[in-house]
Scaffold this motif. Structure first.
Motif, PDB file in Angstrom:
ATOM      1  N   ALA A  40       0.857  -1.192   0.000  1.00  0.00           N
ATOM      2  CA  ALA A  40       0.000   0.000   0.000  1.00  0.00           C
ATOM      3  C   ALA A  40       0.891   1.239   0.000  1.00  0.00           C
ATOM      4  CB  ALA A  40      -0.920  -0.021   1.215  1.00  0.00           C
ATOM      5  N   ASP A  49      -0.617   1.615   4.612  1.00  0.00           N
ATOM      6  CA  ASP A  49      -1.051   0.356   5.229  1.00  0.00           C
ATOM      7  C   ASP A  49       0.141  -0.592   5.155  1.00  0.00           C
ATOM      8  OD1 ASP A  49      -3.967  -1.244   5.714  1.00  0.00           O
ATOM      9  OD2 ASP A  49      -2.316  -2.527   5.108  1.00  0.00           O
ATOM     10  N   TYR A  53      -0.156  -8.403   0.347  1.00  0.00           N
ATOM     11  CA  TYR A  53      -1.081  -9.138  -0.509  1.00  0.00           C
ATOM     12  C   TYR A  53      -0.295 -10.159  -1.328  1.00  0.00           C
ATOM     13  CZ  TYR A  53      -4.227  -5.529   1.034  1.00  0.00           C
ATOM     14  OH  TYR A  53      -4.971  -4.698   1.828  1.00  0.00           O
ATOM     15  N   SER A 104      -0.415 -10.094   7.430  1.00  0.00           N
ATOM     16  CA  SER A 104      -0.010  -8.880   8.139  1.00  0.00           C
ATOM     17  C   SER A 104       1.450  -8.579   7.805  1.00  0.00           C
ATOM     18  CB  SER A 104      -0.162  -9.081   9.639  1.00  0.00           C
ATOM     19  OG  SER A 104       0.814 -10.016  10.075  1.00  0.00           O
ATOM     20  N   GLU A 108       1.491 -12.871   9.561  1.00  0.00           N
ATOM     21  CA  GLU A 108       0.330 -13.619  10.071  1.00  0.00           C
ATOM     22  C   GLU A 108      -0.790 -13.561   9.024  1.00  0.00           C
ATOM     23  OE1 GLU A 108      -0.439 -15.209  13.200  1.00  0.00           O
ATOM     24  OE2 GLU A 108       1.758 -15.246  13.170  1.00  0.00           O
ATOM     25  N   PRO A 109      -1.509 -14.677   8.835  1.00  0.00           N
ATOM     26  CA  PRO A 109      -2.564 -14.665   7.805  1.00  0.00           C
ATOM     27  C   PRO A 109      -3.728 -13.748   8.174  1.00  0.00           C
ATOM     28  CG  PRO A 109      -2.658 -16.691   9.099  1.00  0.00           C
ATOM     29  CD  PRO A 109      -1.396 -15.975   9.503  1.00  0.00           C
ATOM     30  N   THR A 110      -4.296 -13.076   7.168  1.00  0.00           N
ATOM     31  CA  THR A 110      -5.485 -12.253   7.399  1.00  0.00           C
ATOM     32  C   THR A 110      -6.655 -12.659   6.503  1.00  0.00           C
ATOM     33  OG1 THR A 110      -4.589 -10.563   5.904  1.00  0.00           O
ATOM     34  CG2 THR A 110      -4.213 -10.249   8.261  1.00  0.00           C
ATOM     35  N   TRP A 111      -6.382 -13.301   5.367  1.00  0.00           N
ATOM     36  CA  TRP A 111      -7.489 -13.762   4.536  1.00  0.00           C
ATOM     37  C   TRP A 111      -7.047 -14.853   3.573  1.00  0.00           C
ATOM     38  CZ3 TRP A 111     -12.231 -13.876   5.603  1.00  0.00           C
ATOM     39  CH2 TRP A 111     -13.194 -14.198   4.632  1.00  0.00           C
ATOM     40  N   MET A 112      -7.976 -15.732   3.250  1.00  0.00           N
ATOM     41  CA  MET A 112      -7.732 -16.747   2.222  1.00  0.00           C
ATOM     42  C   MET A 112      -8.937 -16.780   1.293  1.00  0.00           C
ATOM     43  SD  MET A 112      -7.001 -20.806   2.622  1.00  0.00           S
ATOM     44  CE  MET A 112      -5.235 -20.659   2.849  1.00  0.00           C
ATOM     45  N   ARG A 114     -11.292 -18.607  -1.787  1.00  0.00           N
ATOM     46  CA  ARG A 114     -11.609 -19.947  -2.283  1.00  0.00           C
ATOM     47  C   ARG A 114     -11.307 -19.981  -3.782  1.00  0.00           C
ATOM     48  NH1 ARG A 114     -17.518 -20.297   0.415  1.00  0.00           N
ATOM     49  NH2 ARG A 114     -17.551 -18.194  -0.407  1.00  0.00           N
ATOM     50  N   ARG A 161     -14.850 -24.109  -2.548  1.00  0.00           N
ATOM     51  CA  ARG A 161     -15.719 -23.244  -3.347  1.00  0.00           C
ATOM     52  C   ARG A 161     -16.899 -24.077  -3.831  1.00  0.00           C
ATOM     53  NH1 ARG A 161     -15.143 -18.294  -5.038  1.00  0.00           N
ATOM     54  NH2 ARG A 161     -16.510 -17.518  -6.653  1.00  0.00           N
ATOM     55  N   PRO A 162     -18.071 -23.900  -3.223  1.00  0.00           N
ATOM     56  CA  PRO A 162     -19.192 -24.769  -3.561  1.00  0.00           C
ATOM     57  C   PRO A 162     -19.750 -24.487  -4.949  1.00  0.00           C
ATOM     58  CG  PRO A 162     -19.867 -23.100  -1.950  1.00  0.00           C
ATOM     59  CD  PRO A 162     -18.420 -22.864  -2.235  1.00  0.00           C
ATOM     60  N   TYR A 164     -23.415 -24.706  -6.857  1.00  0.00           N
ATOM     61  CA  TYR A 164     -24.829 -24.873  -6.540  1.00  0.00           C
ATOM     62  C   TYR A 164     -25.613 -25.293  -7.778  1.00  0.00           C
ATOM     63  CZ  TYR A 164     -23.598 -22.739  -2.123  1.00  0.00           C
ATOM     64  OH  TYR A 164     -23.025 -22.485  -0.907  1.00  0.00           O
ATOM     65  N   PRO A 366      -4.307  -2.975  -2.859  1.00  0.00           N
ATOM     66  CA  PRO A 366      -4.570  -4.409  -2.698  1.00  0.00           C
ATOM     67  C   PRO A 366      -4.488  -5.225  -3.998  1.00  0.00           C
ATOM     68  CG  PRO A 366      -6.125  -3.123  -1.402  1.00  0.00           C
ATOM     69  CD  PRO A 366      -5.335  -2.143  -2.205  1.00  0.00           C
TER      70      PRO A 366
END
Lengths: 388, 388
Positions: A40, A49, A53, A104, A108-112, A114, A161-162, A164, A366
């Motif tokens: 960022a 920030d 990413y 971070s 440290e993980p912040t998001w994953m 699918r 990741r479903p 439908y 991002p």
């Protein structure tokens, strides 16, 4: 194009890449404390920030590795590439080979997601960095990760990741196109080992190319059937232009004129329907039947479709010698150079409104890192070199 | 405001609601074949997709039920409300009480979010429709669903939304604000049964209200701590204005002047920092420290923040009699009426660029249905009624 003009363009790409773009990332992005890169970055390179990413971390490893391998063996470039590669290895990839989307500053993980794209870009990063470092462990890691990615690409439900029952969309262009680029970067000269996978992925990419419509559809149904819905009608000109030159690279390598012709068209059609005749520049999203796109950002002009389009049209021109392809290149390159660069602080702006006015002043965010701009500048420069 | 002016405004809201907005949805949205409503409606009401978005289905059930309950017992309105309620009951809610995000025309599922908002809006729909139909089963279903929603709201991991160790964000404004609105609609006059939950949710909402900054933060850390990151600095003026009037409704009911004062401020601050002095209208997203927002659509002018702002400023004015609140109302109402309505085809446009030009011509889309416009018109009309 006369040689003098080729030389002028080459100088322009060269200057942009080595005076304004690469130095920006060298100076502002490395995090020498925790490893990896700051993403960022404001207009002047200051941080707003400290998140990291993974797409952008991996792409920057690839970029600096590529510059080191193909342009000049600068120690600082190898060091920057290694800083990101080690950070990804330490923090981004889990034991089950899934990779996070964001971390971070400390890792440290912040998001994953699918989705499989974090993993794809890490394969490219590790493979290219292996060639820089000369350490085979990076290539081994890349190959292990690639095997998982290929398995997940077959069935995204394996990574949560479903699917439908009411959804008619079966295929997304992003998957085969990115995987074809991953194999190009992973395999290098040993691409024949991947012949079967390449063939399957080419077939899957072609499901999205609709000659009758002269369109490249982002999302199609089973066997490539056209789905007349918001999702099925999505066009993303920048994306299909990028897919076009990925395909062209394979067409050249495989010596397949039929694929080459398709790749020419993917770029030409997208430049045609994607161009905004009123305000110039490439739209971000369109609807295949001309309905108003539902994406809020549909009419914005983003840096990366223009980067991809410069290279794709120039490559078309190199291969065809067709003046129309040259005109396309000049149109998009003139728009790009007059709108995106920032010679005061370096790097390019990323986001313009339909009129071409800057809406986002930051250089890194991002989804915008050290990748599309330097890659396109480097690729264009290389094509011009060959033509000169 | 003089009474004549109040009467003029009331007539304006009335005409807009009953001549241009409600008839649009009555005419174009019902799917008498499969049930539910068409959501993807072009400027003139023609369909450009047949998907059914559950947020919008549920909100339309609520809206037509509310018009029937509070305005006029038109049989056609009850019938339209029932058409959506039955469709949701048949297709949207799973046995485990999770509800899908979108369905095909026939009601087959196409997507599910790892969020609780589909469920929240269905609770509101079923509760209100129960009062229209006189059938208690709808209220029973609403209450069962509400209990699940409250449980998930405590821990979104229960519905598959992971929390990662590096993420410092612990609370999102959307959760307490929507739940407070859900309880208002679910409980009606029996709200005292929910006193404990209301109190907890009010506390949680207040974690986002920062008097020292005069800002309402969308995302905060543990105990409401300010997180200095892209996510922690997100401001969404329309959202915090809406949260402001949700809070004001509770402040009035609970006779809590302290909460009422906070609610006034939430609206005033948001109108202040959210307003675009250059081109008028409310921005969609801002950054609490003035950095360039990363959302691509940050500078767009959307219909719903303006709808919410008209009602919230008018409610402020009714309660305070303060000329500044009146000026705020007139500012936003004048902008709104001169930019969003379409008297040729009915309903309002939803999306304008920063300059106020229409970027999306459709009246209904994946996130725009029969809700914010008629609700705001109805609420404004009701406040004006009380003032007259």
């Amino acid at each position: 194009m006369e040689t003098s003009k080729l030389i002028t363009w080459r100088a322009k790409f060269d200057q942009e890449l080595f005076e304004y773009v690469v130095p920006f990332w060298e100076k502002h992005s490395p995090d020498w404390q925790y490893g990896g890169y700051f993403n960022a970055l404001s207009r002047d390179g200051s941080k707003y920030d400290t998140s990291k990413y993974v797409w952008l971390q991996a792409r920057q490893v690839w970029m600096f590795s590529t510059l080191w391998l193909k342009h000049e063996k600068r120690e600082s470039w190898a060091k920057i590439a290694g800083l990101g590669a080690q950070f990804l290895k330490d923090h981004a990839v889990r034991d089950d080979q899934r990779a996070y989307f964001s971390l971070s500053q400390e890792g440290e993980p912040t998001w994953m997601q699918r989705k499989i794209f974090s993993e794809c870009f890490i394969v490219m990063a590790f493979a290219q960095y292996s060639r820089v470092s000369g350490e085979s462990k990076w290539m081994e890691d890349a190959k292990i990760l690639f095997d998982s990615v290929m398995e997940w690409a077959e069935d995204l439900q394996k990574i949560g990741r479903p699917h439908y029952s009411g959804s008619k969309i079966a295929h997304s262009l992003a998957v085969p196109m990115i995987l074809l680029n991953v194999i190009e970067e992973l395999a290098g000269d040993s691409w024949k080992e991947y012949s079967e996978q390449i063939d399957t992925l080419l077939q899957r990419m072609l499901l999205h190319v609709k000659s009758d419509r002269k369109q490249v559809l982002e999302n199609v149904g089973k066997d490539g059937v056209y789905i007349d819905s918001i999702e099925g009608r999505v066009l993303n000109p920048g994306h299909s232009i990028e897919a076009g030159w990925f395909l062209q690279h394979w067409a050249q390598r495989l010596k397949r004129d039929d694929l080459s012709e398709i790749a020419f068209n993917m770029v030409r059609w997208s430049m045609d329907y994607g161009w905004d005749d009123e305000h110039q520049g490439l739209f971000y999203f369109l609807d295949a039947e001309g309905f108003n796109p539902t994406q809020l950002e549909w009419d914005m002009k983003l840096w990366w479709p223009h980067c991809e389009a410069m290279y794709a049209t120039l490559l078309n021109y190199k291969l065809t010698g067709d003046k129309k392809d040259l005109a396309s290149f000049e149109k998009v390159a003139n728009y790009t150079f007059s709108h995106f660069p920032d010679h005061e602080h370096g790097e390019w702006y990323g986001y313009l409104n339909r009129r071409g006015e800057i809406t986002h002043s930051f250089k890194g965010g991002p989804y915008k890192g050290c990748f599309h701009v330097p890659r396109a500048l480097w690729l264009c420069r290389s094509v011009l070199d060959e033509m000169i």
